[in-house]
Every structure is written in structure tokens, then in C-alpha cells.
Scaffold this motif. Structure first.
Motif, PDB file in Angstrom:
ATOM      1  N   VAL A   1      60.521 -45.418  55.803  1.00 17.59           N
ATOM      2  CA  VAL A   1      59.799 -44.272  55.426  1.00 17.59           C
ATOM      3  C   VAL A   1      60.485 -43.013  55.365  1.00 17.59           C
ATOM      4  CG1 VAL A   1      57.646 -42.763  56.036  1.00 17.59           C
ATOM      5  CG2 VAL A   1      57.842 -45.024  56.636  1.00 17.59           C
ATOM      6  N   VAL A   2      60.452 -42.493  54.168  1.00 16.74           N
ATOM      7  CA  VAL A   2      61.235 -41.182  53.800  1.00 16.74           C
ATOM      8  C   VAL A   2      60.509 -40.002  53.535  1.00 16.74           C
ATOM      9  CG1 VAL A   2      62.873 -40.284  52.447  1.00 16.74           C
ATOM     10  CG2 VAL A   2      63.129 -42.332  52.941  1.00 16.74           C
ATOM     11  N   ASP A   3      60.325 -38.850  54.439  1.00 14.56           N
ATOM     12  CA  ASP A   3      59.437 -37.685  54.019  1.00 14.56           C
ATOM     13  C   ASP A   3      60.129 -37.041  53.320  1.00 14.56           C
ATOM     14  OD1 ASP A   3      58.200 -35.369  54.398  1.00 14.56           O
ATOM     15  OD2 ASP A   3      57.694 -35.697  56.502  1.00 14.56           O
ATOM     16  N   LEU A   4      59.803 -36.407  52.177  1.00 13.23           N
ATOM     17  CA  LEU A   4      60.396 -35.750  51.119  1.00 13.23           C
ATOM     18  C   LEU A   4      60.196 -34.103  51.399  1.00 13.23           C
ATOM     19  CD1 LEU A   4      60.087 -38.006  47.956  1.00 13.23           C
ATOM     20  CD2 LEU A   4      62.147 -37.868  49.593  1.00 13.23           C
ATOM     21  N   ASP A   5      59.166 -33.898  52.227  1.00 14.75           N
ATOM     22  CA  ASP A   5      59.137 -32.515  52.724  1.00 14.75           C
ATOM     23  C   ASP A   5      58.828 -31.667  51.402  1.00 14.75           C
ATOM     24  OD1 ASP A   5      59.009 -30.515  54.391  1.00 14.75           O
ATOM     25  OD2 ASP A   5      61.051 -29.873  54.133  1.00 14.75           O
ATOM     26  N   GLY A   6      57.810 -32.059  50.623  1.00 11.13           N
ATOM     27  CA  GLY A   6      57.381 -31.345  49.293  1.00 11.13           C
ATOM     28  C   GLY A   6      58.236 -31.263  48.248  1.00 11.13           C
TER      29      GLY A   6
ATOM     30  N   LEU B   1      57.941 -43.463  50.200  1.00 11.99           N
ATOM     31  CA  LEU B   1      58.339 -42.072  49.852  1.00 11.99           C
ATOM     32  C   LEU B   1      57.156 -41.240  50.196  1.00 11.99           C
ATOM     33  CD1 LEU B   1      60.446 -42.631  46.709  1.00 11.99           C
ATOM     34  CD2 LEU B   1      61.441 -42.419  49.143  1.00 11.99           C
ATOM     35  N   THR B   2      57.137 -40.383  51.171  1.00 16.92           N
ATOM     36  CA  THR B   2      55.960 -39.643  51.408  1.00 16.92           C
ATOM     37  C   THR B   2      55.963 -38.299  51.373  1.00 16.92           C
ATOM     38  OG1 THR B   2      56.196 -39.209  53.914  1.00 16.92           O
ATOM     39  CG2 THR B   2      55.326 -41.257  53.040  1.00 16.92           C
ATOM     40  N   ASN B   3      55.048 -37.429  51.373  1.00 16.63           N
ATOM     41  CA  ASN B   3      54.978 -35.904  51.402  1.00 16.63           C
ATOM     42  C   ASN B   3      55.836 -35.423  50.203  1.00 16.63           C
ATOM     43  OD1 ASN B   3      54.316 -33.315  52.056  1.00 16.63           O
ATOM     44  ND2 ASN B   3      55.912 -33.160  53.686  1.00 16.63           N
ATOM     45  N   ALA B   4      55.658 -35.959  48.935  1.00 12.13           N
ATOM     46  CA  ALA B   4      56.245 -35.780  47.566  1.00 12.13           C
ATOM     47  C   ALA B   4      55.418 -34.768  46.909  1.00 12.13           C
ATOM     48  CB  ALA B   4      56.675 -36.735  46.815  1.00 12.13           C
ATOM     49  N   THR B   5      55.808 -34.113  45.969  1.00 11.42           N
ATOM     50  CA  THR B   5      55.187 -33.637  44.759  1.00 11.42           C
ATOM     51  C   THR B   5      55.601 -34.303  43.698  1.00 11.42           C
ATOM     52  OG1 THR B   5      55.441 -31.362  45.716  1.00 11.42           O
ATOM     53  CG2 THR B   5      54.697 -31.350  43.515  1.00 11.42           C
TER      54      THR B   5
ATOM     55  N   ASP C   1      63.063 -46.535  39.454  1.00 12.46           N
ATOM     56  CA  ASP C   1      64.219 -45.786  39.391  1.00 12.46           C
ATOM     57  C   ASP C   1      63.714 -44.301  39.272  1.00 12.46           C
ATOM     58  OD1 ASP C   1      65.244 -48.260  38.982  1.00 12.46           O
ATOM     59  OD2 ASP C   1      65.992 -47.739  36.771  1.00 12.46           O
ATOM     60  N   LEU C   2      63.897 -43.610  40.264  1.00 16.92           N
ATOM     61  CA  LEU C   2      63.320 -42.277  40.799  1.00 16.92           C
ATOM     62  C   LEU C   2      64.417 -41.413  41.116  1.00 16.92           C
ATOM     63  CD1 LEU C   2      60.702 -43.882  43.087  1.00 16.92           C
ATOM     64  CD2 LEU C   2      60.392 -43.392  40.599  1.00 16.92           C
ATOM     65  N   ILE C   3      64.059 -40.140  41.180  1.00 12.87           N
ATOM     66  CA  ILE C   3      65.007 -39.059  41.473  1.00 12.87           C
ATOM     67  C   ILE C   3      64.113 -38.131  42.298  1.00 12.87           C
ATOM     68  CG2 ILE C   3      66.765 -39.349  39.699  1.00 12.87           C
ATOM     69  CD1 ILE C   3      65.754 -36.827  38.328  1.00 12.87           C
ATOM     70  N   VAL C   4      64.666 -37.385  43.081  1.00 14.49           N
ATOM     71  CA  VAL C   4      64.010 -36.306  43.919  1.00 14.49           C
ATOM     72  C   VAL C   4      64.758 -35.148  43.877  1.00 14.49           C
ATOM     73  CG1 VAL C   4      63.183 -35.552  46.254  1.00 14.49           C
ATOM     74  CG2 VAL C   4      63.172 -37.905  45.638  1.00 14.49           C
ATOM     75  N   VAL C   5      64.112 -33.859  43.223  1.00 16.60           N
ATOM     76  CA  VAL C   5      64.792 -32.741  43.119  1.00 16.60           C
ATOM     77  C   VAL C   5      64.013 -31.455  43.949  1.00 16.60           C
ATOM     78  CG1 VAL C   5      65.808 -33.347  40.934  1.00 16.60           C
ATOM     79  CG2 VAL C   5      63.604 -31.982  41.143  1.00 16.60           C
ATOM     80  N   GLY C   6      64.811 -30.380  44.256  1.00 15.96           N
ATOM     81  CA  GLY C   6      64.304 -29.315  45.283  1.00 15.96           C
ATOM     82  C   GLY C   6      63.235 -28.578  44.608  1.00 15.96           C
ATOM     83  N   GLY C   7      63.177 -28.306  43.088  1.00 17.60           N
ATOM     84  CA  GLY C   7      62.475 -27.412  42.588  1.00 17.60           C
ATOM     85  C   GLY C   7      61.780 -28.040  41.515  1.00 17.60           C
ATOM     86  N   ASN C   8      60.886 -27.455  40.991  1.00 17.37           N
ATOM     87  CA  ASN C   8      59.883 -27.978  39.912  1.00 17.37           C
ATOM     88  C   ASN C   8      60.236 -27.619  38.399  1.00 17.37           C
ATOM     89  OD1 ASN C   8      57.782 -28.582  38.255  1.00 17.37           O
ATOM     90  ND2 ASN C   8      56.257 -27.228  38.970  1.00 17.37           N
ATOM     91  N   PRO C   9      61.100 -28.810  37.959  1.00 17.47           N
ATOM     92  CA  PRO C   9      61.680 -28.591  36.483  1.00 17.47           C
ATOM     93  C   PRO C   9      60.464 -28.272  35.485  1.00 17.47           C
ATOM     94  CG  PRO C   9      61.270 -31.015  37.155  1.00 17.47           C
ATOM     95  CD  PRO C   9      60.927 -30.387  38.341  1.00 17.47           C
ATOM     96  N   LEU C  10      59.188 -28.044  35.606  1.00 17.45           N
ATOM     97  CA  LEU C  10      58.364 -27.908  34.630  1.00 17.45           C
ATOM     98  C   LEU C  10      58.213 -26.386  34.644  1.00 17.45           C
ATOM     99  CD1 LEU C  10      55.479 -30.289  35.160  1.00 17.45           C
ATOM    100  CD2 LEU C  10      57.356 -30.313  33.488  1.00 17.45           C
ATOM    101  N   ASP C  11      58.753 -25.684  35.799  1.00 17.00           N
ATOM    102  CA  ASP C  11      58.760 -24.366  35.934  1.00 17.00           C
ATOM    103  C   ASP C  11      60.246 -23.514  35.389  1.00 17.00           C
ATOM    104  OD1 ASP C  11      56.370 -23.837  36.994  1.00 17.00           O
ATOM    105  OD2 ASP C  11      57.080 -23.849  38.969  1.00 17.00           O
TER     106      ASP C  11
ATOM    107  N   ALA D   1      51.944 -36.490  47.577  1.00 15.94           N
ATOM    108  CA  ALA D   1      51.826 -37.787  47.177  1.00 15.94           C
ATOM    109  C   ALA D   1      52.933 -38.796  47.916  1.00 15.94           C
ATOM    110  CB  ALA D   1      52.188 -37.736  45.724  1.00 15.94           C
ATOM    111  N   SER D   2      52.413 -39.948  47.788  1.00 13.39           N
ATOM    112  CA  SER D   2      53.300 -41.068  48.386  1.00 13.39           C
ATOM    113  C   SER D   2      53.560 -42.291  47.463  1.00 13.39           C
ATOM    114  CB  SER D   2      52.758 -41.596  49.758  1.00 13.39           C
ATOM    115  OG  SER D   2      52.560 -40.752  50.703  1.00 13.39           O
ATOM    116  N   VAL D   3      54.449 -42.763  47.467  1.00 13.66           N
ATOM    117  CA  VAL D   3      54.880 -43.826  46.498  1.00 13.66           C
ATOM    118  C   VAL D   3      55.528 -44.913  47.263  1.00 13.66           C
ATOM    119  CG1 VAL D   3      56.376 -44.778  44.533  1.00 13.66           C
ATOM    120  CG2 VAL D   3      55.258 -42.221  44.391  1.00 13.66           C
ATOM    121  N   VAL D   4      54.915 -45.926  47.286  1.00 16.94           N
ATOM    122  CA  VAL D   4      55.204 -47.530  47.909  1.00 16.94           C
ATOM    123  C   VAL D   4      56.053 -48.096  47.089  1.00 16.94           C
ATOM    124  CG1 VAL D   4      54.413 -49.025  49.254  1.00 16.94           C
ATOM    125  CG2 VAL D   4      53.232 -46.995  49.361  1.00 16.94           C
TER     126      VAL D   4
END
Length: 406
Positions: free
Chosen positions: A48-53, A5-9, A368-378, A22-25
Motif C-alpha cells: 500500500v502506497v499513500d500518495l498524500d493527494g 495506490l491510495t489517497n491519490a488525485t 504504466d503510471l506516474i505520480v506528480v506533485g501538482g495538477n498538470p491541467l492547471d 482515489a485509489s488504484v489497485v
């Protein structure tokens, strides 16, 4: 097969500072490498999955759930069990809930779905099962279809042994009444005799089973903590002695704010308003919830300030909304987004005994992971923008660009 999983925040739920680029292998279901910034992992022989930030973080946990209640006499056990399984699967695919702990399920349907998902036959969250919740004759929430009425020390001993025989992970014990129930089922009332409590906790210690204690008033909370409960659920009314006992013990507090907070006059977000409308609580139950909410909020805030160990459990239905609703209520009541996110990831896994291999994004842990569009800390509501769910290193739901679940 490797998954990269590449190009992640990355929000790893270890450090509160997100890591850009960040990238997670993942190999064989576990995280083997994490890189950030200019470093790039090897992509040889990998998907390879580009998460586009987009934001990559641990999957969510809800440590107090139930199947839907058996209020319709025309619904069979088979139908109710199927509905529960559908709820669990949709909760993972549509909300990213990868781990749940059950607080009562009739006919051991939680055990059945735990085993089904563990076998890999269907995609669903990790289920920690308790079978029936144990209460007294005239006890709490007898209309739910998930209660088992017991009386006397040996009545409770027999019930605990039966739960163990049927393969549960923990024992759920209702020490007191609740906000939702008939006129004689009140959260200010305790139900069990001292000898009944002693028998349950002695047997659970003997057999190595943790007690999930429904305790809603100071007497019940003190009894649960003194006897050695692993968790206290609800805690609508507590006192300073309860806080001190929490700090002296290794027990967790699961506040389930939604029970008192989700009423028409208190709903503010679109998700809350939609849920309240669909729930359509009876006016007397709305009144009971609203009469209890201020005290509940006060003790939640005091527990938060005192450093009591806390994890996120909703006690509402369906799972695709429950954790998100509860997280929003934590933030409304004064928890930071970081505290809230930890309660629904790292701490949920830890409470369930899986903190060593789940709940954070670290090398060596299960992916065990998830990908979301925005920053949950904001904004904690950003978790609703779910893009992807990964379980044990395998993509089980992909919502990017209108993609369907895989």
C-alpha cells in the motif's frame, strides 16, 4: 503481489475532471479496481502506497525520438548504443516517459533496446523501433548516423526488406528535407520520385508495416497521405488540401514543434533556456528554424482546430527533457493542457497500436503510471515534479522524500 495506490488525485485521461481521494489497485501488472471518495479497496496481502493527494495519471509517451547523433568520430557504435539505453532509462525514471517510438536509429540499436526492456532485464520504456530512416542519396540528415541512402524503386524495396529482416516495428521514410541540415537539405524540397514512393508504400502494405513519413512541405504531406502513411511528422508547411486529406484518412499528425521553436530568442522557461544553451545550435540553423516557425505554428493550430488526430513527439534529446519541452510548446501555441496531456498519453499509445491496453487509467489496462506533485491541467510544467513511476504494476522509480530509484 497486489499494489494499492491510495489517497491519490486521479487524472485518468478519460474524463478531464480529477477524482479526489482515489485509489488504484493493481494485480499482475494490470489495473483491477479504481475507487474514489469514501470507497476504499481491500488492502489484504498488498503493498500500500499513500500518495498524500498527489496526482496519479498515465505515463507519458514521446512518439518521435532518436538516439544522439553520431557527430563525434571517436564515439564507437557500442558507446552510442549504451548512451541511447541510458537516455531511455533516465527518460523513464526522471521524466516518466513510459513509451517511445523511434524515428531512425543506426545499427538497429532501437531494436536491441526494445528487446532488452521487453525481457525485463532492465527498467526502460516500451520502444517501437524502425532501424534506419530511409532517404535518398543527397537526402535528409545524412550526418546523423541514422540514415540509409537509397535510390530507385528496388533500392528502396531492398532497404525496406532489410529493415523488416532486422526486426523493426514500422518503416520511417523521409519524403523531404528538413530545417536542420546542410544548404541542399531544405524542408521546402521533396526528394523521392513517384515510382520510389509507390514501391515503398506497396511493399509496406504487402508486408503489413506502417509508414512513419517525414514530410515537411505540402507536396510531401499530400504524397504521404495519398499513399497511405500512418503518420506525418513535422508538417512545417501544409495547405488546405493537406488538412482535408488528414480528415479523410486515418493518419496521425506529429508536429514536433521543438525543431522550429527552441532557439535562444524564443526560449522563455528555465527548461527551454537551459536546453537551448546546452544545444548551442549553429547560427545558420537558428536562422532556418526561426524562418520556419510562424508557418509551422499556423499549421499546428489549424490541425488542432480541424480535429486532426495528433500525438506528441519531440524529435529532440535527451528524453528526460524532450516530452516536457514539447508539451510546454503545445500549450504556448494554443493547445489546452487537456489536449496536450491526451496527446502525450492516450493518443501516443493509440498511435503505437497499444491504445486498448495502455495510455489511460482504466480497469483492465496495464498499469504504466506516474505520480506528480501538482495538477498538470492547471500548469503543464507540474509534470516536472515527478514523484513516482510505475511500469506494469511495479514501482520502478520513487523520488518521494529523497528516495532513490528502486
Amino acid at each position: 503481489m497486489r499494489l494499492v495506490l491510495t489517497n491519490a488525485t486521479l487524472i485518468d485521461c478519460v474524463d478531464p475532471t480529477p477524482v479526489a481521494e482515489a485509489s488504484v489497485v493493481v494485480e499482475d501488472g494490470r489495473i483491477v479496481e479504481i475507487t474514489g471518495g469514501s470507497r476504499s479497496p481491500s488492502t489484504h496481502d498488498a503493498e500500500v502506497v499513500d500518495l498524500d493527494g498527489a496526482y496519479l495519471l498515465p505515463g507519458l509517451w514521446d512518439v518521435h525520438i532518436h538516439p544522439d547523433y553520431a557527430t563525434d568520430p571517436n564515439i564507437t557504435v557500442a558507446q552510442q548504443t549504451a548512451r541511447f539505453g541510458q537516455n531511455l532509462m533516465r527518460g523513464m525514471a526522471e521524466a516518466g516517459v513510459v513509451g517511445v517510438r523511434c524515428g531512425g536509429a543506426g545499427h538497429f540499436m532501437d531494436v536491441a533496446w526494445r528487446n532488452t526492456f521487453a525481457s525485463g532485464e532492465l527498467n526502460g520504456p516500451r520502444v517501437f523501433a524502425c532501424g534506419n530512416f530511409l532517404t535518398t542519396t543527397g537526402g535528409h540528415f545524412l550526418t546523423s548516423g541514422h540514415a540509409r541512402e537509397c535510390d530507385g524503386p528496388y533500392g528502396f524495396v531492398n532497404a525496406v526488406r532489410d529493415q523488416i529482416k532486422n526486426g523493426v516495428d514500422h518503416i520511417k521514410l523521409n519524403l523531404s528535407g528538413g530545417v536542420m541540415g546542410p544548404f541542399w537539405d531544405r524542408h521546402v524540397h521533396s526528394f523521392l520520385l513517384e515510382e520510389e514512393l509507390a514501391a515503398v508504400f506497396a511493399l509496406c502494405r504487402q508486408r503489413g508495416y506502417k509508414v512513419m513519413a517525414h514530410a515537411t512541405n505540402p507536396e510531401a504531406v499530400r504524397a504521404a497521405l495519398t499513399m497511405g502513411a500512418h503518420t506525418v511528422e513535422h508538417g512545417y508547411i501544409m495547405d488546405e488540401e493537406c488538412m482535408q486529406l488528414f480528415m479523410e484518412s486515418d493518419a496521425w499528425y506529429v508536429p514536433t514543434l521543438g525543431i522550429t521553436h527552441l532557439t535562444p530568442s524564443q526560449a522563455t522557461t528555465e527548461r527551454e533556456k537551459r536546453w537551448v544553451k546546452q544545444k548551442n545550435l549553429a547560427p545558420d540553423l537558428v536562422a532556418r528554424a526561426e524562418a520556419a516557425v510562424d508557418t509551422h505554428r499556423n499549421w499546428f493550430q489549424q490541425a488542432l482546430r480541424s480535429g486532426v488526430k495528433m500525438a506528441l513527439g519531440s524529435d529532440v534529446y535527451p528524453l528526460r527533457d524532450s516530452a516536457l519541452l514539447e508539451m510546454g510548446l503545445w500549450v504556448k501555441d494554443g493547445a489546452t493542457t487537456w489536449q496536450t496531456l491526451l496527446a502525450a498519453t492516450r493518443d501516443g499509445a493509440d498511435l503505437c497500436g497499444r491504445g486498448s491496453d495502455l495510455g489511460t487509467v482504466e480497469v483492465g489496462k496495464i498499469a504504466d503510471l506516474i505520480v506528480v506533485g501538482g495538477n498538470p491541467l492547471d500548469d503543464i510544467e507540474s509534470l516536472a515534479d515527478l514523484q513516482m513511476v510505475v511500469k506494469e504494476g511495479r514501482i520502478v522509480a520513487d523520488h518521494r522524500g529523497g528516495k532513490s530509484d528502486s
